[in-house]
Design a protein around this motif. Structure first.
Motif, PDB file in Angstrom:
ATOM      1  N   ALA A 395      43.459  40.208  34.040  1.00 22.50           N
ATOM      2  CA  ALA A 395      42.994  40.249  35.428  1.00 22.50           C
ATOM      3  C   ALA A 395      41.772  41.153  35.558  1.00 22.50           C
ATOM      4  O   ALA A 395      40.773  40.783  36.187  1.00 22.50           O
ATOM      5  CB  ALA A 395      44.120  40.746  36.339  1.00 22.50           C
ATOM      6  N   LYS A 396      41.844  42.313  34.953  1.00 27.59           N
ATOM      7  CA  LYS A 396      40.725  43.260  35.085  1.00 27.59           C
ATOM      8  C   LYS A 396      39.467  42.711  34.405  1.00 27.59           C
ATOM      9  O   LYS A 396      38.345  42.915  34.863  1.00 27.59           O
ATOM     10  CB  LYS A 396      41.085  44.619  34.476  1.00 27.59           C
ATOM     11  N   ILE A 399      37.334  40.270  36.452  1.00 29.72           N
ATOM     12  CA  ILE A 399      36.412  40.887  37.413  1.00 29.72           C
ATOM     13  C   ILE A 399      34.996  40.930  36.837  1.00 29.72           C
ATOM     14  O   ILE A 399      34.016  40.657  37.534  1.00 29.72           O
ATOM     15  CB  ILE A 399      36.900  42.314  37.778  1.00 29.72           C
ATOM     16  N   TYR A 403      34.910  37.151  39.194  1.00 34.03           N
ATOM     17  CA  TYR A 403      35.986  36.525  39.960  1.00 34.03           C
ATOM     18  C   TYR A 403      36.960  37.565  40.472  1.00 34.03           C
ATOM     19  O   TYR A 403      37.179  38.592  39.837  1.00 34.03           O
ATOM     20  CB  TYR A 403      36.757  35.520  39.093  1.00 34.03           C
ATOM     21  N   HIS A 404      37.561  37.251  41.611  1.00 36.87           N
ATOM     22  CA  HIS A 404      38.727  38.038  42.001  1.00 36.87           C
ATOM     23  C   HIS A 404      39.886  37.550  41.150  1.00 36.87           C
ATOM     24  O   HIS A 404      40.071  36.346  40.998  1.00 36.87           O
ATOM     25  CB  HIS A 404      39.055  37.867  43.487  1.00 36.87           C
ATOM     26  N   PRO A 405      40.683  38.446  40.607  1.00 39.92           N
ATOM     27  CA  PRO A 405      41.797  38.004  39.764  1.00 39.92           C
ATOM     28  C   PRO A 405      42.838  37.225  40.555  1.00 39.92           C
ATOM     29  O   PRO A 405      42.954  37.385  41.768  1.00 39.92           O
ATOM     30  CB  PRO A 405      42.398  39.316  39.246  1.00 39.92           C
ATOM     31  N   PRO A 406      43.617  36.402  39.843  1.00 39.69           N
ATOM     32  CA  PRO A 406      44.762  35.738  40.474  1.00 39.69           C
ATOM     33  C   PRO A 406      45.828  36.777  40.830  1.00 39.69           C
ATOM     34  O   PRO A 406      45.696  37.949  40.490  1.00 39.69           O
ATOM     35  CB  PRO A 406      45.295  34.808  39.376  1.00 39.69           C
ATOM     36  N   ILE A 408      49.116  38.635  40.094  1.00 35.47           N
ATOM     37  CA  ILE A 408      49.728  38.911  38.787  1.00 35.47           C
ATOM     38  C   ILE A 408      51.117  39.534  38.936  1.00 35.47           C
ATOM     39  O   ILE A 408      51.419  40.132  39.952  1.00 35.47           O
ATOM     40  CB  ILE A 408      48.819  39.803  37.915  1.00 35.47           C
ATOM     41  N   LYS A 453      41.383  45.789  27.371  1.00 39.08           N
ATOM     42  CA  LYS A 453      42.135  46.965  27.835  1.00 39.08           C
ATOM     43  C   LYS A 453      41.211  47.976  28.520  1.00 39.08           C
ATOM     44  O   LYS A 453      41.667  48.768  29.339  1.00 39.08           O
ATOM     45  CB  LYS A 453      42.866  47.627  26.663  1.00 39.08           C
ATOM     46  N   ASP A 454      39.930  47.941  28.180  1.00 36.72           N
ATOM     47  CA  ASP A 454      38.969  48.861  28.792  1.00 36.72           C
ATOM     48  C   ASP A 454      38.350  48.296  30.077  1.00 36.72           C
ATOM     49  O   ASP A 454      37.680  49.017  30.803  1.00 36.72           O
ATOM     50  CB  ASP A 454      37.836  49.182  27.810  1.00 36.72           C
ATOM     51  N   PRO A 456      37.789  46.790  33.857  1.00 39.96           N
ATOM     52  CA  PRO A 456      36.471  46.183  34.027  1.00 39.96           C
ATOM     53  C   PRO A 456      35.332  47.159  33.715  1.00 39.96           C
ATOM     54  O   PRO A 456      35.520  48.372  33.775  1.00 39.96           O
ATOM     55  CB  PRO A 456      36.473  45.834  35.520  1.00 39.96           C
ATOM     56  N   THR A 459      32.258  47.308  37.546  1.00 41.91           N
ATOM     57  CA  THR A 459      32.637  47.779  38.881  1.00 41.91           C
ATOM     58  C   THR A 459      32.168  49.226  39.099  1.00 41.91           C
ATOM     59  O   THR A 459      31.915  49.947  38.138  1.00 41.91           O
ATOM     60  CB  THR A 459      34.174  47.717  39.025  1.00 41.91           C
ATOM     61  N   ARG A 462      35.819  52.554  37.109  1.00 39.40           N
ATOM     62  CA  ARG A 462      36.556  51.889  36.018  1.00 39.40           C
ATOM     63  C   ARG A 462      38.033  51.880  36.385  1.00 39.40           C
ATOM     64  O   ARG A 462      38.419  52.210  37.498  1.00 39.40           O
ATOM     65  CB  ARG A 462      36.296  52.637  34.708  1.00 39.40           C
ATOM     66  N   ARG A 463      38.875  51.519  35.419  1.00 45.93           N
ATOM     67  CA  ARG A 463      40.289  51.357  35.772  1.00 45.93           C
ATOM     68  C   ARG A 463      40.852  52.666  36.334  1.00 45.93           C
ATOM     69  O   ARG A 463      40.609  53.745  35.799  1.00 45.93           O
ATOM     70  CB  ARG A 463      41.095  50.890  34.578  1.00 45.93           C
ATOM     71  N   LEU A 464      41.592  52.528  37.413  1.00 46.49           N
ATOM     72  CA  LEU A 464      42.028  53.715  38.160  1.00 46.49           C
ATOM     73  C   LEU A 464      43.439  54.147  37.768  1.00 46.49           C
ATOM     74  O   LEU A 464      44.277  53.324  37.395  1.00 46.49           O
ATOM     75  CB  LEU A 464      41.960  53.413  39.667  1.00 46.49           C
TER      76      LEU A 464
ATOM     77  N   GLN B 100      43.556  44.607  44.023  1.00 45.17           N
ATOM     78  CA  GLN B 100      42.787  44.891  42.802  1.00 45.17           C
ATOM     79  C   GLN B 100      41.769  45.976  43.155  1.00 45.17           C
ATOM     80  O   GLN B 100      40.672  45.705  43.658  1.00 45.17           O
ATOM     81  CB  GLN B 100      42.088  43.623  42.308  1.00 45.17           C
ATOM     82  N   ALA B 101      42.152  47.189  42.877  1.00 47.34           N
ATOM     83  CA  ALA B 101      41.413  48.344  43.393  1.00 47.34           C
ATOM     84  C   ALA B 101      39.944  48.365  42.972  1.00 47.34           C
ATOM     85  O   ALA B 101      39.073  48.693  43.783  1.00 47.34           O
ATOM     86  CB  ALA B 101      42.101  49.625  42.944  1.00 47.34           C
ATOM     87  N   GLU B 102      39.652  48.004  41.735  1.00 42.92           N
ATOM     88  CA  GLU B 102      38.288  48.191  41.236  1.00 42.92           C
ATOM     89  C   GLU B 102      37.252  47.363  41.999  1.00 42.92           C
ATOM     90  O   GLU B 102      36.087  47.763  42.074  1.00 42.92           O
ATOM     91  CB  GLU B 102      38.208  47.861  39.731  1.00 42.92           C
ATOM     92  N   ILE B 103      37.671  46.210  42.552  1.00 42.56           N
ATOM     93  CA  ILE B 103      36.703  45.440  43.342  1.00 42.56           C
ATOM     94  C   ILE B 103      37.011  45.530  44.828  1.00 42.56           C
ATOM     95  O   ILE B 103      36.558  44.709  45.634  1.00 42.56           O
ATOM     96  CB  ILE B 103      36.600  43.950  42.948  1.00 42.56           C
ATOM     97  N   THR B 297      42.466  58.851  43.746  1.00 43.89           N
ATOM     98  CA  THR B 297      42.821  59.120  42.361  1.00 43.89           C
ATOM     99  C   THR B 297      41.519  59.174  41.561  1.00 43.89           C
ATOM    100  O   THR B 297      40.439  59.306  42.144  1.00 43.89           O
ATOM    101  CB  THR B 297      43.804  58.061  41.812  1.00 43.89           C
ATOM    102  N   VAL B 298      41.617  59.098  40.250  1.00 38.29           N
ATOM    103  CA  VAL B 298      40.403  59.078  39.433  1.00 38.29           C
ATOM    104  C   VAL B 298      40.439  57.894  38.479  1.00 38.29           C
ATOM    105  O   VAL B 298      41.509  57.364  38.179  1.00 38.29           O
ATOM    106  CB  VAL B 298      40.253  60.379  38.604  1.00 38.29           C
ATOM    107  N   ASP B 299      39.271  57.475  38.022  1.00 37.44           N
ATOM    108  CA  ASP B 299      39.249  56.407  37.021  1.00 37.44           C
ATOM    109  C   ASP B 299      39.275  57.030  35.628  1.00 37.44           C
ATOM    110  O   ASP B 299      39.395  58.258  35.481  1.00 37.44           O
ATOM    111  CB  ASP B 299      38.067  55.454  37.247  1.00 37.44           C
ATOM    112  N   LYS B 300      39.156  56.180  34.618  1.00 39.06           N
ATOM    113  CA  LYS B 300      39.333  56.687  33.255  1.00 39.06           C
ATOM    114  C   LYS B 300      38.234  57.671  32.860  1.00 39.06           C
ATOM    115  O   LYS B 300      38.376  58.401  31.889  1.00 39.06           O
ATOM    116  CB  LYS B 300      39.437  55.533  32.263  1.00 39.06           C
ATOM    117  N   ASN B 301      37.137  57.678  33.627  1.00 43.04           N
ATOM    118  CA  ASN B 301      36.084  58.664  33.339  1.00 43.04           C
ATOM    119  C   ASN B 301      36.162  59.882  34.267  1.00 43.04           C
ATOM    120  O   ASN B 301      35.240  60.685  34.309  1.00 43.04           O
ATOM    121  CB  ASN B 301      34.702  58.020  33.500  1.00 43.04           C
ATOM    122  N   VAL B 307      43.205  53.735  45.502  1.00 41.70           N
ATOM    123  CA  VAL B 307      44.163  52.659  45.199  1.00 41.70           C
ATOM    124  C   VAL B 307      45.182  52.557  46.342  1.00 41.70           C
ATOM    125  O   VAL B 307      45.308  53.489  47.141  1.00 41.70           O
ATOM    126  CB  VAL B 307      44.946  52.927  43.887  1.00 41.70           C
TER     127      VAL B 307
END
Lengths: 480, 441
Positions: A395-396, A399, A403-406, A408, A453-454, A456, A459, A462-464, B100-103, B297-301, B307
């Motif tokens: 899903a990520k 992005i 696309y917006h993910p489906p 999940i 895994k890393d 998106p 954006t 990054r992953r939160l 989907q928080a990132e977007i 919160t924070v992201d991976k960086n 969220v």
């Protein structure tokens, strides 16, 4: 990006307040000082900064107008602009809800007419437009059911809910004082008839069924299901979240449903607004009409008025009459499309879903391989087994492809679920491009799982860290 | 007009890919006897031109009032031009809930900011992302107090909006709670003597509104003290949100929950909806409250981001054990409220003061008409009750001039015969008020 509070500076403001044109009195002479507040902590920003702030926020948000949004069970179809234009007519926006009926004939006619249209489309005896959203409609529908049995003097405390149901169904049952019991699905993804037979008795008030269900599958045994429920005096409740699949093809009222709730923001394309406002009308069969919420709109010759005079009603589930401005959009939409347009919408939605299903089947596990309705559900379990990549990673990564993910991890009975609902308003080119992205991701899963895994990458953040957010909740900003 | 981009060739190509000859084959799971040929009695499609004409026609059946002097839970305020422009950004309104928080950082941050402003404004610690409206927010708070305390009785002041009381009643009935109404005293506030008598060890919550339905400001501190003494919680609503710019918020006067209608903040009247339910509470209820919450919160960086958080309270995770069934809320209305509050800033106090001054002016003018008098002595914000020789006739006179007059209280309060609840906001000029008084003379 900075918070609105962080760009605030004492002395700035966007809006000025007019000078008083009445003689002013000392406030303490009007309101006792103990009732007055000491300080008011709100942002102070100039208009240009305010506009840039929210415009920049909007650029960090993804809507249907930006791209494909195949969020399963959410029916993210295109929202026609004419609906917005009409809903902004001042005659619709400026009227007070307690305006006398002779000021509001247009509004009342519109609501009355929408109820008529919904009755025809869904085959129900009557509708209420009062509930503000789908789950609110569910609660209303379940209250109607509760009232029905109360009126009959029957004590029925159980609501049956299939294991494929949306979480709102059991929650709505519980919020209405019912015990909810889970009904299993069979190998085809439909209701397990034997299980239903074993559960269905005179303690069961209703079966809450989503049809087509959240696997995107139509309940083939619907006639038998309805009969089993009705034979023991139960009621059949229909969650209309997936109504887009069957517009003009069949009607819940004909299938045996006693209650159905709709989501106008899904099926009838009033936009979802980033999480609302929605609108969740409830339709009922003739034996439940008396229990609908008040007020109801009644037509007296050529005049419309609101009436509270329904003594067996459940009462009210909100103030006033419903999300009127959303109702205007739904009415506009239905009248624009007409009977043939609605039918074509269902047909193209189902065509699109089946097209995606066929194109992605070789790459993703398809747990229920049969013709689907408006959405198809894959499992990411092949990818987990191959390279430890999970559905959330897929899903990520989507992005990054724009696309917006489906949806999940739902429905719960499909491990690593990927639930795709393309809707009818997407072209075959869009579907092809999306499928190409999904196929590229499937390939990437094998070749470079770490990249998924890393994701998106594209954006603003990054992953939160959701675990941190829940462990140390910060839901209101505090001055440092 | 439909919005499907499919050409005949597209359909043929897609059918081939799927392996069907006719779209009807895709609907084979629907038993034949239930298949519809055509939706009965539904009009045919319209072009955009025809649709606009149709809708203009319907709109024209409404009559646009020259003035609206009714509030009673929905308030006509000036909405700064920036609000509709910003809320109209399709990146906001054509999005779904920000799963989907990132977007979805835009909405999530806007909600987080809204939550902060609401918490500050209501004098509480936390607020959710919104409920359906003020009435349902109050009802859900009542049910929550019942669930948390295990107590079965809910007390609600009769000075609370009649429709809010009906909604609380319906939610309470569904959960087998008993609701008892507490009368109002001669000054228009809740009768604290009766309240003290009725609060017992089975009382889950006391529900009030301040300003209340009569416009009167309640003594929230006194109510809180009485309730807390018996272990009951206090849910305080309000009528017009702009009052919070001036009045001490209930959260600073002991209320455990502050709930109410947020429509006044940048949302048009819209004949009753969509509005937004404000739901704010003390911090200790954070993990129990209904509805969505945006959290930082924070992201991976290590970069700040937002969220949806504490979702284990919610129906999509907890199902029947969830704190509520709410899913969609009124996000776009909450966005408008946030923009409105940021646009007003400290000027919200000035606006509230202006509402009070104008209301005082009209109150004095109208109550000096022969046979007209105010009946409640408690201080008011921008609404007040006045008794007159013939309320219906007075409203009819105004109606003939295209003016929506006061709310007729006798429908909900039979004892308040010929009493009108008037509302004056910043939109009503001195000239308007003088004219109205002239018509009523």
């Amino acid at each position: 990006m900075e918070l609105i509070f962080e760009i605030s500076k004492p002395g700035r403001a966007t809006t000025d307040i007019p000078q008083s044109d009445v003689p002013e009195k000392d406030i303490s002479a009007i309101i006792d000082a103990r009732y007055l507040r000491d300080e008011l902590d709100l942002p102070e920003v100039a208009e240009i900064d305010l506009v840039r702030h929210y415009t920049n926020l909007s650029r960090r948000n993804f809507g249907v107008d930006l791209g494909f949004y195949p969020l399963g069970s959410c029916t993210m179809k295109y929202n026609p602009k004419i609906n917005e234009t009409v809903a902004a007519f001042p005659e619709f926006t400026c009227l007070h809800p307690y305006a006398p009926a002779d000021f509001a004939q247009g509004n009342l006619q519109l609501m009355f007419s929408l109820q008529q249209l919904l009755k025809n489309i869904f085959g129900m005896a009557e509708f209420t437009l009062q509930p503000a959203a789908g789950a609110h409609g569910e609660l209303t529908g379940v209250m109607v059911i509760k009232k029905y049995y109360e009126r009959r003097g029957e004590k029925r405390g159980i609501v049956l809910i299939p294991d494929t149901a949306h979480g709102t169904n059991p929650a709505s049952g519980a919020l209405c004082g019912f015990e909810t019991v889970t009904l299993r699905s069979n190998a085809d993804g439909g209701v397990d008839i034997e299980h239903l037979k074993s559960l269905m008795d005179e303690t069961v008030a209703a079966l809450m069924l989503t049809n087509p269900n959240t696997l995107g599958l139509f309940e083939r045994n619907i006639e038998q299901v309805a009969q089993l429920v009705h034979d023991r005096g139960g009621l059949l409740y229909g969650d209309g979240a997936n109504a887009n699949a069957f517009l003009g093809k069949t009607r819940p009222g004909d299938l045996g449903f006693d209650v159905i709730q709709l989501n106008l923001h899904k099926t009838f394309s009033t936009p979802h607004g980033g999480g609302g406002p929605g609108s969740g009308p409830v339709g009922v069969g003739s034996k439940l009409v008396d229990f609908l919420p008040v007020p109801r709109i009644v037509k007296d010759a050529d005049k419309y008025k609101l009436s509270e005079n329904f003594p067996h009603s459940i009462g009210r589930v909100r103030a006033f009459y419903g999300n009127f401005n959303v109702i205007v959009k739904a009415y506009t939409y239905i009248r624009s499309l007409g009977a043939e347009g609605l039918t074509r919408a269902a047909e193209m939605a189902v065509l699109n879903a089946n097209y995606i299903k066929e194109k992605l089947k070789p790459y993703y596990d398809l747990p229920y391989d049969r013709v689907c309705m408006h959405e198809c559900v894959f499992s990411g379990k092949k990818q987990v087994a191959e390279s430890g990549v999970h559905t959330t990673d897929i899903a990520k990564r989507l992005i990054d492809f724009g696309y917006h993910p489906p949806t999940i991890y739902f429905p719960l009975i499909v491990p690593e679920a990927i639930m795709i609902e393309p809707t009818e308003t997407e072209s075959v080119e869009t579907l092809d491009q999306f499928c190409d992205a999904m196929i590229a991701i499937a390939r990437e899963t094998k070749e470079n799982p770490q990249r998924l895994k890393d994701a998106p990458f594209s954006t603003p953040v990054r992953r939160l860290d959701e675990v941190l957010a829940a462990r140390k909740p910060d839901v209101a900003w505090k001055k440092p | 007009m439909d919005y499907c981009p499919h050409t005949k060739e597209d359909i043929a190509r897609m059918q081939k890919a799927i392996g069907v000859k006719d779209i009807e084959e895709l609907f084979a799971d629907i038993p034949k006897k239930f298949r519809l040929k055509k939706i009965p009695d539904l009009p045919g499609a319209l072009s955009e031109t025809e649709t606009i004409a149709l809708m203009k026609n319907i709109a024209a059946r409404n009559f646009m009032p020259r003035l609206t002097l009714t509030g009673a839970g929905a308030y006509a305020h000036h909405i700064p031009a920036v609000v509709s422009h910003l809320v109209g950004r399709t990146e906001f309104y054509s999005a779904y809930t920000p799963y989907q928080a990132e977007i979805s950082q835009g909405l999530l941050q806007a909600i987080y900011e809204y939550q902060t402003m609401v918490a500050n404004l209501t004098g509480t610690d936390i607020a959710n992302a919104s409920m359906y409206d003020g009435a349902s927010a109050m009802a859900e708070a009542a049910v929550l107090c019942g669930k948390m305390s295990g107590r079965g009785k809910i007390l609600i002041a009769r000075s609370v909006h009649p429709e809010y009381r009906k909604v609380a009643q319906a939610y309470a009935w569904a959960n087998s709670y008993v609701v008892l109404e507490i009368p109002y005293a001669a000054d228009g506030q809740v009768d604290t003597k009766t309240l003290r008598k009725e609060i017992d060890d089975n009382t889950a919550a006391v529900l009030i509104q301040s300003p209340n339905f009569f416009g009167c400001i309640e003594d929230v501190a006194a109510v809180s003290e009485a309730a807390h003494a018996r272990g009951a919680l206090v849910i305080s609503g309000f009528t017009d949100g702009t009052s919070l710019g001036l009045l001490k918020p209930a959260g600073c006067a002991g209320a455990d929950f502050v709930v109410g209608e947020g429509q006044s903040f940048g949302n048009p009247l819209n004949y009753g909806g969509p509005y937004l339910g404000i739901f704010a509470a003390k911090e200790k209820y954070l993990r129990r409250i209904p509805g969505r919450l945006a959290g930082a919160t924070v992201d991976k960086n290590g970069k700040r981001g937002f969220v949806l958080t504490l979702q284990t309270r919610e129906q999509h995770i907890r199902r029947e054990k969830a704190t509520s069934n709410i899913c969609s809320n009124e996000a776009l209305c909450a966005l408008a409220a946030g923009i409105y509050l940021a646009a007003l800033g400290k000027n919200l106090r000035k606006l509230a003061l202006l509402n009070v001054q104008k209301t005082q002016y009209f109150k004095e003018k109208v109550s000096s008409l022969p046979g007209w008098r105010t009946i409640f002595a408690a201080p008011v914000y921008n609404e007040f009750v006045v008794t007159c020789p013939d309320a219906r006739q007075a409203n009819d006179k105004l109606r003939r001039e295209g003016i929506i007059g006061g709310y007729e209280l006798q429908n909900d309060y039979p004892e308040l015969e010929n009493s009108l609840l008037f509302c004056v906001t910043e939109l009503i000029s001195k000239e308007d008020m003088d004219r109205v008084v002239g018509i009523l003379k």
